[in-house]
Design a protein around this motif. Structure first.
Motif, mmCIF file in Angstrom:
data_model
loop_
_atom_site.group_PDB
_atom_site.id
_atom_site.type_symbol
_atom_site.label_atom_id
_atom_site.label_comp_id
_atom_site.label_asym_id
_atom_site.label_seq_id
_atom_site.Cartn_x
_atom_site.Cartn_y
_atom_site.Cartn_z
ATOM 1 N N GLN A 97 12.882 -15.541 16.114
ATOM 2 C CA GLN A 97 12.731 -15.525 14.622
ATOM 3 C C GLN A 97 11.579 -14.457 14.558
ATOM 4 O O GLN A 97 10.622 -14.594 15.391
ATOM 5 N N LEU A 98 11.831 -13.509 13.578
ATOM 6 C CA LEU A 98 10.712 -12.357 13.353
ATOM 7 C C LEU A 98 10.591 -12.404 11.902
ATOM 8 O O LEU A 98 11.419 -11.922 11.187
ATOM 9 N N ILE A 99 9.466 -12.433 11.372
ATOM 10 C CA ILE A 99 9.065 -12.219 10.040
ATOM 11 C C ILE A 99 7.860 -10.927 9.959
ATOM 12 O O ILE A 99 7.031 -11.123 10.578
ATOM 13 N N ILE A 100 8.492 -10.074 8.972
ATOM 14 C CA ILE A 100 7.791 -8.809 9.095
ATOM 15 C C ILE A 100 7.243 -8.618 7.623
ATOM 16 O O ILE A 100 7.991 -8.606 6.640
ATOM 17 N N GLY A 101 5.976 -8.532 7.347
ATOM 18 C CA GLY A 101 5.520 -8.068 5.751
ATOM 19 C C GLY A 101 4.668 -6.987 5.932
ATOM 20 O O GLY A 101 4.572 -6.356 6.673
ATOM 21 N N LYS A 102 3.899 -6.877 4.590
ATOM 22 C CA LYS A 102 2.901 -5.843 4.403
ATOM 23 C C LYS A 102 1.578 -6.518 4.206
ATOM 24 O O LYS A 102 1.441 -7.331 3.209
ATOM 25 N N GLU A 103 0.463 -5.851 4.710
ATOM 26 C CA GLU A 103 -0.988 -6.102 4.286
ATOM 27 C C GLU A 103 -1.738 -4.942 4.252
ATOM 28 O O GLU A 103 -1.708 -4.247 5.272
ATOM 29 N N GLN A 104 -2.125 -4.740 3.210
ATOM 30 C CA GLN A 104 -3.156 -3.482 2.921
ATOM 31 C C GLN A 104 -2.164 -2.055 3.359
ATOM 32 O O GLN A 104 -2.759 -1.369 4.071
ATOM 33 N N LYS A 105 -0.931 -2.520 2.758
ATOM 34 C CA LYS A 105 -0.203 -1.329 2.683
ATOM 35 C C LYS A 105 0.581 -0.857 4.008
ATOM 36 O O LYS A 105 1.132 0.143 4.661
ATOM 37 N N ARG A 106 0.168 -1.994 5.242
ATOM 38 C CA ARG A 106 0.639 -1.429 6.569
ATOM 39 C C ARG A 106 1.715 -2.865 6.926
ATOM 40 O O ARG A 106 1.318 -3.797 6.461
ATOM 41 N N PRO A 107 2.586 -2.307 7.534
ATOM 42 C CA PRO A 107 3.598 -3.427 8.136
ATOM 43 C C PRO A 107 2.770 -4.237 9.490
ATOM 44 O O PRO A 107 2.174 -3.713 10.094
ATOM 45 N N VAL A 108 3.120 -5.717 9.158
ATOM 46 C CA VAL A 108 2.617 -6.522 10.073
ATOM 47 C C VAL A 108 3.722 -7.470 10.478
ATOM 48 O O VAL A 108 4.439 -7.701 9.779
ATOM 49 N N ILE A 109 3.481 -8.155 11.694
ATOM 50 C CA ILE A 109 4.149 -9.141 12.234
ATOM 51 C C ILE A 109 3.563 -10.332 11.466
ATOM 52 O O ILE A 109 2.442 -10.836 12.094
ATOM 53 N N LYS A 110 4.036 -11.096 10.438
ATOM 54 C CA LYS A 110 3.639 -12.307 10.118
ATOM 55 C C LYS A 110 3.813 -13.531 11.200
ATOM 56 O O LYS A 110 3.163 -14.510 11.230
#
Length: 189
Positions: A97-110
């Motif tokens: 399972q992989l969850i990807i989001g944005k933090e401070q306008k940058r993509p991160v692996i949550k």
């Protein structure tokens, strides 16, 4: 190894998609614009993320805002693959399972999880659990004689929050490549 189900959330046209009980031979048909190419792009995306990182894999596709489903820019992209593979002479159902989001306008692996059942009963066990740069992995997962409490965890800090944990762990000899065969999930197209 055989993929048996795919779940996709907020990846291009797929606001929510789940395909279960995928047979060994499967043909995907549909009208133009329904997501056939997007479905196969999931594997290309994972391949690119493993080769480089999440940021670069998204950039090739126009960036996070172009990949995430329209109207869902504040939500996460989620990919879940379930596949059967032989681990210590026993066919097991493995979930990635992989969850990807944005933090401070940058993509991160949550979050990134790799799990399967160790025994005949009970819940699937997380052998890899990655959250925002911190990862733990079970180093003696093949010793099925030990209880879950006796398993040895090793914690690591990755260089960046956009690097897949399975990419890093798959390079170390002590982490058996059999579990990290997710690297070879890209179908021959």
């Amino acid at each position: 190894m055989q993929i048996v189900s795919i779940k996709i959330k907020n990846y291009r046209v797929f606001e929510s998609l789940e395909i279960k009980n995928i047979p060994a031979f499967c043909v995907i048909i549909g009208a133009n614009g329904t997501g056939k190419s997007t479905l196969f792009d999931i594997f290309g995306f994972l391949r690119d993320a493993l080769k480089n990182n999440i940021r670069q894999a998204l950039q090739v596709r126009g960036g996070f805002d172009e990949v995430v489903t329209r109207g869902k820019k504040e939500e996460d992209i989620e990919i879940e693959l379930k596949f059967r593979m032989k681990i210590v002479d026993t066919e097991r159902l493995v979930t990635y399972q992989l969850i990807i989001g944005k933090e401070q306008k940058r993509p991160v692996i949550k979050r990134e999880i790799l799990r399967y059942k160790r025994g005949e009963y009970g819940s699937p066990y997380h052998f890899l659990d990655f959250r925002k740069g911190q990862v733990y992995v079970i180093t003696n997962e093949e010793n099925f004689e030990q209880t879950d409490e006796e398993l040895e965890r090793e914690e690591q800090q990755l260089e960046s929050q956009d690097i897949l944990a399975i990419k890093g762990l798959g390079q170390f000899q002590r982490f058996k490549a059999k579990l990290f065969n997710v690297l070879n999930l890209t179908p021959n197209l």
